[in-house]
Design a protein around this motif. Structure first.
Motif, PDB file in Angstrom:
ATOM      1  N   ALA A   7      41.981  53.520 -14.009  1.00  0.00           N
ATOM      2  CA  ALA A   7      43.206  52.973 -14.586  1.00  0.00           C
ATOM      3  C   ALA A   7      43.290  51.465 -14.364  1.00  0.00           C
ATOM      4  CB  ALA A   7      44.418  53.655 -13.969  1.00  0.00           C
ATOM      5  N   PRO A   8      43.930  50.743 -15.256  1.00  0.00           N
ATOM      6  CA  PRO A   8      44.137  49.308 -15.021  1.00  0.00           C
ATOM      7  C   PRO A   8      45.147  49.095 -13.900  1.00  0.00           C
ATOM      8  CG  PRO A   8      45.282  50.019 -17.012  1.00  0.00           C
ATOM      9  CD  PRO A   8      44.470  51.191 -16.555  1.00  0.00           C
ATOM     10  N   SER A   9      44.912  48.088 -13.090  1.00  0.00           N
ATOM     11  CA  SER A   9      45.863  47.704 -12.050  1.00  0.00           C
ATOM     12  C   SER A   9      45.785  46.207 -11.854  1.00  0.00           C
ATOM     13  CB  SER A   9      45.564  48.420 -10.727  1.00  0.00           C
ATOM     14  OG  SER A   9      44.372  47.933 -10.143  1.00  0.00           O
ATOM     15  N   GLN A  10      46.825  45.644 -11.253  1.00  0.00           N
ATOM     16  CA  GLN A  10      46.810  44.206 -10.965  1.00  0.00           C
ATOM     17  C   GLN A  10      45.917  43.967  -9.759  1.00  0.00           C
ATOM     18  OE1 GLN A  10      50.687  42.446 -10.458  1.00  0.00           O
ATOM     19  NE2 GLN A  10      49.838  40.582  -9.548  1.00  0.00           N
ATOM     20  N   PRO A  11      44.880  43.140  -9.881  1.00  0.00           N
ATOM     21  CA  PRO A  11      43.977  42.920  -8.753  1.00  0.00           C
ATOM     22  C   PRO A  11      44.723  42.439  -7.509  1.00  0.00           C
ATOM     23  CG  PRO A  11      43.048  41.994 -10.758  1.00  0.00           C
ATOM     24  CD  PRO A  11      44.455  42.406 -11.088  1.00  0.00           C
ATOM     25  N   LEU A  12      44.312  43.009  -6.383  1.00  0.00           N
ATOM     26  CA  LEU A  12      44.773  42.614  -5.054  1.00  0.00           C
ATOM     27  C   LEU A  12      46.184  43.075  -4.723  1.00  0.00           C
ATOM     28  CD1 LEU A  12      43.238  39.026  -4.892  1.00  0.00           C
ATOM     29  CD2 LEU A  12      42.268  41.155  -3.993  1.00  0.00           C
ATOM     30  N   THR A  13      46.809  43.858  -5.603  1.00  0.00           N
ATOM     31  CA  THR A  13      48.043  44.514  -5.186  1.00  0.00           C
ATOM     32  C   THR A  13      47.712  45.548  -4.118  1.00  0.00           C
ATOM     33  OG1 THR A  13      47.791  45.972  -7.107  1.00  0.00           O
ATOM     34  CG2 THR A  13      49.364  44.140  -7.300  1.00  0.00           C
ATOM     35  N   LEU A  14      48.730  45.953  -3.367  1.00  0.00           N
ATOM     36  CA  LEU A  14      48.527  46.821  -2.216  1.00  0.00           C
ATOM     37  C   LEU A  14      49.394  48.071  -2.303  1.00  0.00           C
ATOM     38  CD1 LEU A  14      48.761  44.140   0.634  1.00  0.00           C
ATOM     39  CD2 LEU A  14      46.672  45.289  -0.120  1.00  0.00           C
ATOM     40  N   GLY A  15      48.923  49.118  -1.666  1.00  0.00           N
ATOM     41  CA  GLY A  15      49.730  50.285  -1.369  1.00  0.00           C
ATOM     42  C   GLY A  15      49.385  50.751   0.032  1.00  0.00           C
ATOM     43  N   VAL A  16      50.388  51.161   0.797  1.00  0.00           N
ATOM     44  CA  VAL A  16      50.180  51.558   2.188  1.00  0.00           C
ATOM     45  C   VAL A  16      50.712  52.967   2.394  1.00  0.00           C
ATOM     46  CG1 VAL A  16      50.701  51.043   4.611  1.00  0.00           C
ATOM     47  CG2 VAL A  16      50.360  49.169   2.971  1.00  0.00           C
ATOM     48  N   GLU A  17      49.896  53.801   3.024  1.00  0.00           N
ATOM     49  CA  GLU A  17      50.305  55.155   3.415  1.00  0.00           C
ATOM     50  C   GLU A  17      50.203  55.262   4.933  1.00  0.00           C
ATOM     51  OE1 GLU A  17      47.527  57.689   1.459  1.00  0.00           O
ATOM     52  OE2 GLU A  17      48.028  56.957  -0.549  1.00  0.00           O
ATOM     53  N   LEU A  18      51.177  55.931   5.543  1.00  0.00           N
ATOM     54  CA  LEU A  18      51.166  56.155   6.988  1.00  0.00           C
ATOM     55  C   LEU A  18      51.462  57.623   7.269  1.00  0.00           C
ATOM     56  CD1 LEU A  18      53.304  53.145   8.331  1.00  0.00           C
ATOM     57  CD2 LEU A  18      50.823  53.336   8.333  1.00  0.00           C
ATOM     58  N   GLU A  19      50.595  58.262   8.045  1.00  0.00           N
ATOM     59  CA  GLU A  19      50.848  59.619   8.541  1.00  0.00           C
ATOM     60  C   GLU A  19      51.512  59.494   9.902  1.00  0.00           C
ATOM     61  OE1 GLU A  19      46.877  61.405   6.302  1.00  0.00           O
ATOM     62  OE2 GLU A  19      46.787  60.759   8.404  1.00  0.00           O
ATOM     63  N   ILE A  63      54.321  58.864   4.739  1.00  0.00           N
ATOM     64  CA  ILE A  63      55.143  57.957   3.936  1.00  0.00           C
ATOM     65  C   ILE A  63      54.213  57.012   3.177  1.00  0.00           C
ATOM     66  CG2 ILE A  63      57.046  58.095   5.562  1.00  0.00           C
ATOM     67  CD1 ILE A  63      56.321  55.259   6.510  1.00  0.00           C
ATOM     68  N   SER A  64      54.661  56.546   2.043  1.00  0.00           N
ATOM     69  CA  SER A  64      53.871  55.567   1.287  1.00  0.00           C
ATOM     70  C   SER A  64      54.805  54.577   0.623  1.00  0.00           C
ATOM     71  CB  SER A  64      52.997  56.253   0.235  1.00  0.00           C
ATOM     72  OG  SER A  64      53.798  56.894  -0.733  1.00  0.00           O
ATOM     73  N   THR A  65      54.323  53.359   0.492  1.00  0.00           N
ATOM     74  CA  THR A  65      55.067  52.339  -0.243  1.00  0.00           C
ATOM     75  C   THR A  65      54.837  52.513  -1.738  1.00  0.00           C
ATOM     76  OG1 THR A  65      53.232  50.755  -0.305  1.00  0.00           O
ATOM     77  CG2 THR A  65      54.653  50.720   1.652  1.00  0.00           C
ATOM     78  N   GLY A  66      55.584  51.786  -2.523  1.00  0.00           N
ATOM     79  CA  GLY A  66      55.230  51.583  -3.908  1.00  0.00           C
ATOM     80  C   GLY A  66      54.176  50.485  -3.983  1.00  0.00           C
ATOM     81  N   ILE A  67      53.965  49.947  -5.181  1.00  0.00           N
ATOM     82  CA  ILE A  67      53.008  48.850  -5.348  1.00  0.00           C
ATOM     83  C   ILE A  67      53.584  47.598  -4.690  1.00  0.00           C
ATOM     84  CG2 ILE A  67      51.824  47.385  -7.020  1.00  0.00           C
ATOM     85  CD1 ILE A  67      51.932  49.769  -8.970  1.00  0.00           C
ATOM     86  N   CYS A  68      52.785  46.983  -3.822  1.00  0.00           N
ATOM     87  CA  CYS A  68      53.213  45.794  -3.087  1.00  0.00           C
ATOM     88  C   CYS A  68      52.389  44.590  -3.527  1.00  0.00           C
ATOM     89  CB  CYS A  68      53.039  45.998  -1.586  1.00  0.00           C
ATOM     90  SG  CYS A  68      53.901  47.437  -0.922  1.00  0.00           S
ATOM     91  N   GLN A  69      53.035  43.427  -3.541  1.00  0.00           N
ATOM     92  CA  GLN A  69      52.335  42.206  -3.913  1.00  0.00           C
ATOM     93  C   GLN A  69      51.559  41.603  -2.747  1.00  0.00           C
ATOM     94  OE1 GLN A  69      52.131  41.195  -7.165  1.00  0.00           O
ATOM     95  NE2 GLN A  69      53.214  43.139  -7.452  1.00  0.00           N
ATOM     96  N   ASP A  70      52.019  41.859  -1.530  1.00  0.00           N
ATOM     97  CA  ASP A  70      51.358  41.296  -0.359  1.00  0.00           C
ATOM     98  C   ASP A  70      51.847  42.027   0.883  1.00  0.00           C
ATOM     99  OD1 ASP A  70      53.927  40.249   0.141  1.00  0.00           O
ATOM    100  OD2 ASP A  70      53.422  38.300  -0.701  1.00  0.00           O
ATOM    101  N   GLY A  71      51.394  41.567   2.054  1.00  0.00           N
ATOM    102  CA  GLY A  71      51.776  42.223   3.294  1.00  0.00           C
ATOM    103  C   GLY A  71      53.264  42.120   3.585  1.00  0.00           C
ATOM    104  N   ALA A  72      53.874  40.995   3.227  1.00  0.00           N
ATOM    105  CA  ALA A  72      55.313  40.836   3.449  1.00  0.00           C
ATOM    106  C   ALA A  72      56.103  41.850   2.620  1.00  0.00           C
ATOM    107  CB  ALA A  72      55.740  39.411   3.105  1.00  0.00           C
TER     108      ALA A  72
END
Length: 374
Positions: A7-19, A63-72
């Protein structure tokens, strides 16, 4: 089954999952409250970013975030989710903690969560499924296209020891100090489709490999690969899976920021062409990071040079600093002091003989309560 399109995605975007661990506030052992936590989160916090879902056993949630632009951005989303989780946990009189393993839980006491896939895995893998009550962080990073994703995956493999040592938080298993900083990954390595991805560099070649694997009947889809890094075609990302869950969301966000900076440097400079020889020392470097954490040895696959893993991380941080989208200085300080979450847990244990107290302190750290004083 054929391999799905990337799938297309914006390069270098982030997603974080934590168990995350669900703990009894009576003895700080794991407690099977996942269904109740999920119910309360749906009722009281339906509009949070990302998702909160069950995991393999009933004492875990993811838990997981949505699409993130950066660590902040990742930290902002994780903070919202963490605060909601803590509020729901308080209603249930339980606690939540990070950490790659629970210090003293007994695997045979765990119960599989009521989900068809989890029960299928339990039938296939037997006791390994309950031993999979371990807790990791996954970081997704967006890639411009499928071939670029595979190139980044294999370039990133040189830095897997960084990810392990920086996130290591699993020194204790079933009441014992394992002498590993990340004992969690020993449990992952027991699965037959764990380890590293095959060194193919185009999506067409990867599709051929995938078709061969599905033809054997061993693999039904990408979820069946427990690789350290794997493509996630439906998201347009690669997914790095070796992190232990950190003890704080701040460290989780810093790890995502580090991966993003590393990915930006790899995309911009294309510093080397991956090849099978890169993996000659892969398992050795991985072991060193798991066993010794930041004190481990790193063997450079390019020239065979030996140096401390901490020194290699610091050099890499200097190299990628111009590419950072957000701050990961928390990690640099950790490396300079040779102090990761595994060390923090051992320091807690040195102040008290009770591992239940170690778990309590970890839960306080997750919710940002100051730790006990020596």
């Amino acid at each position: 089954m054929t391999l799905e399109a990337f799938a297309p995605s914006q390069p270098l975007t982030l997603g974080v999952e934590l168990e995350l661990q669900l703990l009894s506030t009576h003895d700080y052992d794991l407690t099977p409250y996942a269904a109740d936590m999920l119910r309360l989160m749906r009722q009281h916090h339906p509009d949070l970013p990302g998702t909160v879902v069950p995991e393999m056993t009933r004492s875990m949630i993811e838990i997981s975030t949505g699409i993130c632009q950066d660590g902040a951005d990742a930290l902002a989303q994780l903070t919202q989710i963490r605060n909601a989780l803590v509020a729901c946990a308080d209603k249930l009189n339980i606690a939540i903690a990070g950490g790659g393993t629970h210090p003293f839980q007994q695997w045979h006491e765990r119960r599989i969560y009521e989900k068809e896939r989890f029960h299928q895995l339990s039938k296939l893998y037997g006791y390994l499924t309950k031993q999979f009550t371990i807790f990791g962080q996954h970081v997704h990073i967006g890639c411009p296209d499928a071939d670029a994703a595979l190139l980044m995956l294999h370039r990133m493999s040189r830095y897997i020891p960084h990810c392990i040592a920086l996130s290591a938080s699993s020194p204790f298993v079933q009441g014992q100090d394992t002498a590993f900083d990340s004992a969690r990954l020993n449990s992952v390595f027991a699965f037959p489709l764990s380890g590293r991805a095959p060194c193919v560099l185009t999506w067409a070649e990867f599709g051929q490999y995938f078709n061969k694997m599905t033809a054997t009947g061993v693999v039904q889809g990408m979820k069946d690969f427990y690789w350290d890094i794997r493509p996630k075609p439906e998201f347009g990302t690669i997914e790095i899976r070796v992190f232990d869950t950190p003890l704080s969301i701040e460290r989780a966000a810093a790890l995502a920021a580090y991966v993003q900076a590393l990915g930006a440097w790899l995309l911009d400079t294309q510093p080397f062409t991956p090849c099978e020889d890169d993996y000659l020392v892969y398992t050795f470097n991985r072991f060193q990071a798991c066993r010794f954490g930041l004190e481990g040895v790193y063997v450079d696959p390019a020239n065979g040079a030996h140096l401390s893993l901490a020194e290699h991380i610091l050099r890499t941080m200097d190299t990628i600093a111009p590419y950072a989208h957000s701050d990961f200085s928390l990690l640099r300080t950790s490396v300079e002091q040779r102090h990761n979450d595994a060390h923090w847990l051992r320091e807690c244990q040195a102040h008290t003989p009770l591992l239940g107290e170690v778990s309590r302190q970890a839960a306080l750290r997750f919710r940002q309560v100051p730790p006990m004083q020596p």
